[in-house]
Design an enzyme around this catalytic site. Structure first.
Site, PDB file in Angstrom:
ATOM      1  N   VAL A  53       0.738  -1.258   0.054  1.00 27.22           N
ATOM      2  CA  VAL A  53      -0.014   0.028  -0.068  1.00 27.22           C
ATOM      3  C   VAL A  53       0.862   1.069  -0.013  1.00 27.22           C
ATOM      4  CG1 VAL A  53      -1.803   1.290   1.132  1.00 27.22           C
ATOM      5  CG2 VAL A  53      -1.806  -1.110   1.367  1.00 27.22           C
ATOM      6  N   ASP A  73     -15.735  -9.559   7.095  1.00 31.92           N
ATOM      7  CA  ASP A  73     -14.316  -9.334   7.252  1.00 31.92           C
ATOM      8  C   ASP A  73     -14.304  -8.049   8.157  1.00 31.92           C
ATOM      9  OD1 ASP A  73     -11.796  -9.979   7.927  1.00 31.92           O
ATOM     10  OD2 ASP A  73     -11.180  -9.972   5.754  1.00 31.92           O
TER      11      ASP A  73
END
Length: 557
Positions: free
Chosen positions: A296, A415
């Site tokens: 990221v 999730d």
């Protein structure tokens, strides 16, 4: 605590509050068909000042009345008179559903929180002296000058749990009309039984249509799937370029809403085409998070008019397989077309030949919530931020707001965890997709021998054992996320092997109350982990509950 081997049902009636400060219409079962709810029994439930009576409904299902003995003890007699019961202190549990009342009369002479324990001993077998002991913990709020009036005990209570005017425990009270109290008690009992009967009829009549309801009151949107969150699994897709490499023009990065979830690769391709941007408009600056196969970046995106904005870029490394690339795209497109202040929606996608795909998100100073919480701990470098209970509850309310929006859009997250949320320096929280989460937080995911990497310690029991996902399973995960907020991102069930988690949960074990976590907040968590999905609160109920608790907290600031 002895588990009943005879059939007994005992629960708190729906006319009272369920979650401490929360006015919720629900029933809290302490004993259901002979099985004790240890978590419910262990709660010390707050009783607000305006509530002066507690109503309990019980029934013996053993085919015969079961002997009982009941008593009430409390602290601080200067603030509360001895409790009143409208049943005798000993008798038999009736074979039909009946309601009894426990009155907690404040004296009005002092302000205090009075610890009260209602004890019921049920004799299951006289020959073997098999006795089940039930202790209901309450903390009654009494205020100075706020006096409760009850008639004196006349000794006429009847055994068996029927609502009669006689008070079993002696106590002081003002001289008032006994007939008035009889009428009020009878009306309360009748209203309670009627409400229970109507609720049972409603649930039976609607049970068959639960899965077909459009939103199920935004609380029980059903889904059963073993695939990733939001989107059904799609075959491995090629990363053929859709960009010519020219920066002369770009496609719009905001797409209109479409049907959810995507069920075929063509729909996924369509979404990607709607959000495609030129790679040359994206500039990578620094790595924010890194795993084995994913990264990221913090970067920037340049608009056609030259305006530059800060973005986050998710991508994969050269070691990533085509399956991992496909999973990145599938999970990254989960927030496609969504617009909500508590949802981190994708801005654009860049796919070019022979290069890793880029998923672009708005940055706005956000950081990963789990990493933020870990930095709030005391470290050699100091503490980044000291969270207060009020801030924790506010963050939880923001997450609930985002989840309500997702469920309204007929989406399940599957999730929900701190690792899949982001937060800025003003403690504004957004729920994100779980793209790259397995790679960036490998300790949070485990494979239980089925070749599927799952967040085992965040999943509801039915999701683990039957791969069933509903809004109720999202509620379970929210309870674990709330536990993460109060423990500053400690690892749940750290001492339990992932393979043992299903059996561990089946046996009734749950996460322990964190240090310095208020009872009110832990009570909300624990209710999220009820074994039956139908017994868990819904997100609208959680919102009401935590909002009221937040209001209570602000009164002390």
């Amino acid at each position: 605590m002895i588990v009943c081997n005879a059939s007994v049902t005992l629960f708190r009636s729906s006319t009272q509050r369920l979650f401490f400060f929360c006015r919720l219409s629900a029933e809290l079962y302490y004993v259901r068909n002979g099985v004790l709810n240890d978590y419910a029994l262990n709660f010390e439930v707050m009783v607000p000042a305006e509530i002066k009576e507690l109503h309990f409904t019980w029934q013996s299902l053993a085919g015969r009345p079961l002997p009982y003995a009941i008593s009430v003890q409390h602290s601080k007699p200067e603030a509360m008179h001895p409790a009143f019961l409208n049943i005798s202190t000993s008798g038999t549990i009736p074979t039909s559903t009946q309601t009894f009342c426990v009155a907690l009369p404040c004296s009005g002479d002092a302000s205090a929180e009075v610890d009260t324990v209602i004890s019921i001993n049920v004799t299951l077998n006289r020959a073997t002296n098999n006795v089940t002991r039930l202790n209901f913990k309450r903390r009654k709020i009494c205020l100075l000058g706020h006096r409760h009036h009850f008639p004196q005990n006349d000794g006429s209570a009847s055994p068996g749990g029927s609502s009669r005017q006689g008070m079993a425990s002696p106590g002081r009270g003002e001289d008032e009309s006994a007939a008035m109290y009889i009428a009020i008690s009878s009306a309360c009992a009748l209203a309670t039984l009627l409400a229970i009967a109507l609720l049972a009829c409603y649930l039976r009549s609607n049970k068959s249509g639960m899965h077909n309801s459009s939103l199920i009151r935004e609380s029980r949107l059903g889904s059963s799937s073993s695939g990733g969150p939001f989107l059904a699994p799609v075959p491995v897709m090629s990363c053929g370029g859709s960009s010519s490499g020219s920066c002369a023009s770009s496609r719009p990065r905001t797409a209109a809403s479409s049907n959810f979830p995507a069920t075929n690769p063509a729909d996924l391709h369509h979404r990607i085409a709607q959000l495609t941007i030129q790679r040359c408009r994206v500039r990578l600056k620094s790595v924010v998070l890194e795993g084995t196969f994913g990264r990221v970046y913090r970067g920037s995106y340049t608009e056609e008019d030259g305006l530059e904005e800060e973005v986050l870029v998710k991508t994969v490394t050269d070691q990533a397989s085509s399956i991992q690339v496909s999973l990145l795209l599938q999970e990254g497109m989960a927030m496609y077309g969504l617009s909500h202040k508590n949802i981190l929606s994708i801005l654009g996608v860049s796919i070019e030949d022979h290069t890793a795909p880029f998923l672009i998100y708005p940055h706005q100073g956000y950081t990963n919530l789990k990493r933020f919480l870990q930095k709030c701990k005391l470290t050699p470098e100091g503490v980044a931020h000291t969270l207060t209970t009020q801030e924790v509850v506010d963050m939880a309310l923001q997450i609930i707001s985002g989840m309500l929006y997702l469920h309204k859009k007929r989406l399940l997250h599957k999730d929900l965890a701190a690792r899949n949320c982001v937060i800025d320096d003003k403690l504004r929280v957004q729920i994100a997709d779980n793209a790259l989460a397995r790679d960036l937080f490998p300790a949070d995911y485990h494979c239980l021998g089925d070749n599927e990497n799952r967040p085992v310690k965040w999943l509801a029991i039915e999701s683990l054992t039957q791969k069933q996902f509903t809004t109720a399973s999202d509620v379970w995960s929210f309870g674990v996320l709330l536990w993460e907020l109060t423990t500053l991102a400690q690892q749940p069930y750290v001492e339990i092997d992932p393979f043992e988690i299903p059996e561990y949960l089946r046996d009734g074990y749950r996460l322990a109350q964190p240090v310095n976590c208020p009872d009110e907040l832990f009570g909300v968590m624990a209710y999220c982990w009820a074994m039956s999905p139908d017994d868990r609160p819904t997100f609208p109920q959680l919102q009401v509950c935590l909002q009221e608790f937040y209001t209570q907290l602000t009164r002390y600031v």
